[in-house]
Design an enzyme around this catalytic site. Structure first.
Site, short mmCIF file in Angstrom:
data_model
loop_
_atom_site.label_atom_id
_atom_site.label_comp_id
_atom_site.label_asym_id
_atom_site.label_seq_id
_atom_site.Cartn_x
_atom_site.Cartn_y
_atom_site.Cartn_z
N HIS A 104 0.89 -1.27 -0.11
CA HIS A 104 0.11 0.08 -0.03
C HIS A 104 0.94 1.37 0.24
CE1 HIS A 104 0.75 0.45 4.26
NE2 HIS A 104 0.31 -0.58 4.64
N HIS A 155 3.72 1.38 2.51
CA HIS A 155 5.17 0.80 2.12
C HIS A 155 5.75 1.55 0.79
CE1 HIS A 155 2.34 -2.69 3.07
NE2 HIS A 155 3.17 -2.54 4.19
N CYS A 203 -0.43 -10.09 20.63
CA CYS A 203 -1.18 -9.70 19.52
C CYS A 203 -0.72 -10.11 18.02
CB CYS A 203 -1.28 -8.12 19.49
SG CYS A 203 -1.81 -7.21 17.99
N CYS A 205 -6.00 -4.44 21.22
CA CYS A 205 -4.68 -3.99 21.07
C CYS A 205 -5.01 -2.68 20.29
CB CYS A 205 -4.02 -4.80 19.99
SG CYS A 205 -2.66 -3.86 18.88
N HIS A 262 -4.28 -2.71 16.25
CA HIS A 262 -4.98 -3.64 15.54
C HIS A 262 -6.46 -3.59 15.85
CE1 HIS A 262 -0.85 -4.30 14.81
NE2 HIS A 262 -1.25 -4.48 13.60
N LYS A 308 -6.56 6.70 10.14
CA LYS A 308 -5.50 5.67 9.91
C LYS A 308 -5.77 4.76 8.57
CE LYS A 308 -3.28 1.91 12.55
NZ LYS A 308 -3.15 0.86 12.05
N LYS A 322 -7.48 -1.91 6.49
CA LYS A 322 -8.61 -2.43 5.64
C LYS A 322 -9.95 -2.47 6.00
CE LYS A 322 -6.98 -6.87 4.89
NZ LYS A 322 -6.30 -8.06 4.48
N1 MSP Z 1 7.63 -6.67 8.56
C1 MSP Z 1 8.03 -5.63 9.63
C2 MSP Z 1 9.24 -4.92 9.22
C3 MSP Z 1 10.33 -5.73 9.56
S1 MSP Z 1 11.94 -4.95 9.29
C4 MSP Z 1 13.20 -5.91 9.84
C5 MSP Z 1 6.75 -4.66 9.36
N2 MSP Z 1 6.25 -4.62 8.19
S2 MSP Z 1 5.09 -3.93 7.69
O1 MSP Z 1 4.44 -4.37 6.16
O2 MSP Z 1 4.01 -3.89 8.60
O3 MSP Z 1 5.65 -2.35 7.14
C6 MSP Z 1 5.68 -1.40 8.07
C7 MSP Z 1 6.30 -0.18 7.52
O4 MSP Z 1 5.65 0.29 6.31
C8 MSP Z 1 6.56 1.06 8.26
O5 MSP Z 1 7.53 1.08 9.01
C9 MSP Z 1 6.75 2.21 7.41
O6 MSP Z 1 7.98 2.16 6.92
C10 MSP Z 1 5.78 1.59 6.28
N3 MSP Z 1 4.30 2.19 6.50
C11 MSP Z 1 3.36 1.34 6.78
N4 MSP Z 1 2.03 2.14 6.68
C12 MSP Z 1 2.39 3.58 6.81
C13 MSP Z 1 2.01 4.54 6.75
N5 MSP Z 1 0.28 4.73 6.93
N6 MSP Z 1 2.44 5.78 6.73
C14 MSP Z 1 3.95 5.85 6.55
N7 MSP Z 1 4.40 4.57 6.34
C15 MSP Z 1 3.93 3.42 6.57
O7 MSP Z 1 6.57 -3.90 9.97
#
Ligand code: MSP
Length: 485
Positions: free
Chosen positions: A20, A23, A128, A145, A148, A300, A303
């Protein structure tokens, strides 16, 4: 930054779902910095990938009637495809289900055991699945949580714990000395605050019969490795910690290591990860750059709220470069902020189609109409603004303030557009007197020299546009850069 070599990493993303905008945001920041530092003559290795173990993925796969590996393969591919659609050029894409990664994680576990950094302990707590972490009763909101909005599950099992507590002081010292830099200030404060709370030793394994989808602990077949420990190790397994010492030495020991991540996963990166590295007697990363989160129309992204933005859908409308621009021009990365998708079209038209696109076509049309010799030197006012823009831009980029740096480039674009409009350069084109001819030559020179600068500075953000401007200038062509929507 003094180092000539940089390792830039993003978090590895969970594959329980599709990529999304969140990421895409982090990965784009890494792409922009990689391109910027390469242009400045540095050798950069850009690492990203997917995090594929854990209960979350196991359960998602089950609900979709797929095997975990099938879901991992499908979604990991979607991440790769999205990065391609956004013009993100990483050097290596690690998957935690890769054989080499699994072997490295097991090797490291054996090392930690040998060094007596692990111990067995009976543990009881609330878990969680969304966080893939234990959560304290006091942190629940109405029994759920807070991240979530789901109830945690009660877990009681024997795990291998990592001796975190003994490293807290050392890490605090390294951070305070600036050996491990945590940027920006809010993240540094939060980290020091966490250390002050005296975090406890943490469990690094889970009972296999409960988690099912994870890397087996090499010395205990009933346990799998905690997904966070598995995931953090990607940063060194990808560059050969286990089996390619030369490469590891090059990209970890003799390189500036920069981790980029969102603030949600700060604790794992600024406390747990340095402690694991200390236990392994491996150098700490040099810097961790933490960015803020964005919300969608004040909420936020989730989904349940059905407000998740798929970057690929944006690419379909605004193109690769338009989407990169829209994501990167929202707010300073340190702050995060609210994304207003309803304003995307207006912003795209105003900034890209009008400001940048029109400037390029107006200047090149005028230049191509009349073959004039271009002055090599800009006039004094342009010299000043070009110098200032570049100075500010470089200072900002070096501090990873990419939103602010992009703004500097657009300030120059505005300046040029205003100059062209005020000077009415097009009116000079058919005049034959010397003053008009000289005026035309001077004005077009100023603008062309500025276009060259704009295309260089904009390269990390809009690489294709930058190359296109270069090509148009060289081939004396005029083509629209961005279609108005
Ligand atoms: N798998 C773990 C990370 C392991 S690293 C050794 C994880 N994955 S995640 O898919 O949840 O990705 C989290 C990361 O996605 C956040 O740290 C950030 O970089 C990015 N983001 C997810 N949602 C976001 C927003 N709403 N806004 C900005 N960045 C976001 O955690």
């Amino acid at each position: 930054m003094k180092s000539k070599r940089i390792l830039i990493t993003t978090p590895i993303y969970y594959v329980n779902d599709k990529p999304h905008l969140g990421h895409a945001f982090t990965t784009l920041i890494a792409d922009v910095l990689t391109r910027f530092f390469r242009k400045r003559g540095k050798e950069v290795f850009f690492l990203t990938g997917t995090d594929e173990h854990g209960l979350k993925i196991y359960e998602s796969a089950k609900s979709l009637n797929k095997t975990p590996q099938e879901l991992c393969d499908e979604n990991s591919f979607l991440f790769k495809k999205s990065w391609e659609n956004l013009g993100i050029e990483y050097d290596y894409f690690i998957r935690t289900t890769d054989k080499a990664h699994i072997e490295t994680v097991q090797y490291i576990f054996n090392l930690l055991k040998e060094k007596e950094e692990l111990y067995e302990k009976e543990y009881e707590g609330l878990y969680c699945i969304g966080c893939e972490n234990f959560i304290l009763e006091k942190d629940l909101k109405d029994g759920l949580c807070p991240f979530h909005l789901k109830p945690p599950i009660k877990v009681s099992e024997k795990n291998y714990f990592f001796k975190l507590e003994k490293y807290l002081k050392v890490i605090e010292k390294e951070i305070k000395k600036g050996k491990l830099k945590i940027t920006p200030e809010f993240a540094l404060k939060e980290t020091l605050g966490l250390i002050k709370q005296n975090l406890s030793d943490f469990s690094t394994t889970r009972l296999k019969e409960r988690i099912r989808w994870g890397i087996e602990v090499p010395f205990d077949k009933d346990q799998v490795i905690y997904v966070w420990v598995d995931a953090l190790i990607n940063y060194i397994s990808a560059i050969g910690f286990y089996k390619n010492k030369n490469n590891f030495n090059k990209w970890w020991n003799k390189s500036y290591v920069l981790h980029i991540l969102g603030k949600d996963i700060l604790k794992f990166h600024t406390v747990y990860w340095p402690a694991i590295l200390k236990a392994l007697k491996v150098k700490l990363p040099d810097e961790e750059l933490i960015h803020g989160f964005f919300t969608i129309n004040g909420q936020k992204m989730s989904k349940t709220l059905k407000n998740v933005i798929d970057p690929n859908e944006l690419v379909k409308v605004y193109g690769k470069e338009g989407t990169r621009y829209l994501i990167l021009s929202q707010f300073p990365i340190a702050d995060g902020g609210d994304i207003k998708e309803s304003q995307f079209k207006e912003k795209y038209n105003a900034d890209l189609a009008n400001n940048l696109g029109n400037l390029v076509s107006r200047v090149l049309t005028l230049k191509n109409k009349k073959e004039v010799e271009i002055n090599q030197k800009p006039s004094r006012d342009f010299k000043k603004i070009l110098k200032e823009t570049e100075k500010n831009y470089l200072k900002l980029m070096e501090k990873y303030k990419i939103y602010e740096a992009l703004k500097e480039v657009f300030k120059l674009i505005d300046y040029c557009n205003l100059y062209l409009t005020q000077k009415r350069t097009w009116e000079l084109i058919n005049k034959e007197d010397k003053k008009s001819k000289d005026g035309f030559k001077k004005q077009i020179s100023n603008l062309l020299i500025s276009l060259e600068k704009i295309k260089d500075l904009i390269y990390p953000f809009l690489p294709d546009t930058s190359l296109k401007i270069e090509e148009l200038i060289k081939n004396k062509k005029v083509e629209p850069l961005f279609k108005r929507l």
